[in-house]
Design an enzyme around this catalytic site. Structure first.
Site, mmCIF file in Angstrom:
data_model
loop_
_atom_site.group_PDB
_atom_site.id
_atom_site.type_symbol
_atom_site.label_atom_id
_atom_site.label_comp_id
_atom_site.label_asym_id
_atom_site.label_seq_id
_atom_site.Cartn_x
_atom_site.Cartn_y
_atom_site.Cartn_z
ATOM 1 N N ASP A 50 -1.793 3.519 -3.992
ATOM 2 C CA ASP A 50 -2.503 3.993 -5.185
ATOM 3 C C ASP A 50 -1.564 4.879 -6.015
ATOM 4 O O ASP A 50 -0.604 5.443 -5.493
ATOM 5 C CB ASP A 50 -3.728 4.831 -4.787
HETATM 6 N N1 URA Z 1 -5.525 3.604 1.357
HETATM 7 C C1 URA Z 1 -5.852 4.161 0.175
HETATM 8 O O1 URA Z 1 -6.987 4.562 -0.036
HETATM 9 N N2 URA Z 1 -4.884 4.301 -0.748
HETATM 10 C C2 URA Z 1 -3.603 3.906 -0.554
HETATM 11 O O2 URA Z 1 -2.757 4.073 -1.442
HETATM 12 C C3 URA Z 1 -3.277 3.315 0.679
HETATM 13 C C4 URA Z 1 -4.260 3.173 1.622
#
Ligand code: URA
Length: 242
Positions: A103
């Site tokens: 993310d």
């Molecule tokens: N899980 C999430 O919520 N975000 C990420 O970036 C990776 C795993």
């Protein structure tokens, strides 16, 4: 690079086989019969053939990046900076792409490569490549919530999340998953009434985030790291076909 080394690096011939092939006039460089095994060639520019067949140099590039917040895991974005913007231009030219998504506000280990086969393996849901994240949550995790997270929770999809491994102490800990659904960890914590406030990926299969890399810094993988990734890939493929 020496011509005989080129053949051994591409896995086409050993160096002594290459020497014999050159003596036997079976090798051309840019259309001319090669004369000597120690001739210097540029594997990216010169056209090399063996018995009339082009031999291409397939050296892939693998970069470990410590992703900072604010960058999207993509090669291009019309609005936001991408992880490729953190690397020198030559890596864009080589066609590197991020292996999987983090993310925008997640930090840590990101692998970028032009090795499509390895990327496919790392991203495939059937490979179950484990990934560990260090996290901080808004509230301390209770033992009951940790057990639910480990066993599988409902994040609004057809199936519960797969078993996970947790090490936790109050509001921080580490969680290891062998799958990667969209915003998975954030949604898992929401499913137990909690909230992720910080998330950093620290391992990806056999790779660990190099502690010497500051956020935004990168380096190419070592030969040993590449070999470990390839081994992981081969072992998993073997298990799948058994
Ligand atoms: N899980 C999430 O919520 N975000 C990420 O970036 C990776 C795993």
């Amino acid at each position: 690079m020496r011509l005989d080394k080129f053949f051994s690096t591409t896995g086409t011939l050993t160096r002594s086989e290459a020497t014999r092939a050159i003596r036997g006039k079976r090798v051309t460089v840019n259309g001319m019969a090669a004369q000597k095994a120690d001739m210097k060639i540029d594997p990216d520019l010169d056209v090399i053939t063996l018995d009339g067949q082009r031999v291409t140099y397939q050296r892939y590039t693998y970069v470990m990046l410590n992703k900072p917040k604010g960058y999207v895991s993509a090669t291009d974005d019309s609005r936001l900076p991408t992880v490729l913007d953190l690397l020198p231009e030559k890596y864009k030219r080589l066609g590197l792409f991020p292996c999987g998504r983090l993310d925008r506000d997640t930090t840590g280990l990101m692998l970028l490569t032009d090795d499509g086969e390895l990327a496919h393996f790392l991203l495939s849901p059937v490979s179950h490549v484990p990934k560990t994240y260090a996290y901080e949550s808004a509230s301390p995790l209770t033992a009951a919530d940790a057990e639910r997270l480990e066993n599988g929770v409902d994040i609004g999809e057809k199936t519960l999340t797969k078993p996970a491994h947790l090490e936790y102490d109050g509001k921080s800990g580490r969680i290891t998953l062998a799958e990667g659904r969209y915003h998975q960890i954030k949604r898992m914590f929401e499913a137990v009434g909690n909230k992720i406030t910080e998330l950093e990926r620290v391992t990806l299969g056999p790779l660990s985030l190099d502690p010497a890399l500051e956020r935004g810094e990168w380096r190419e993988l070592t030969e040993q790291e590449i070999a470990e990734l390839q081994k992981h890939n081969r072992n998993t493929n073997r298990k799948e076909t058994e």
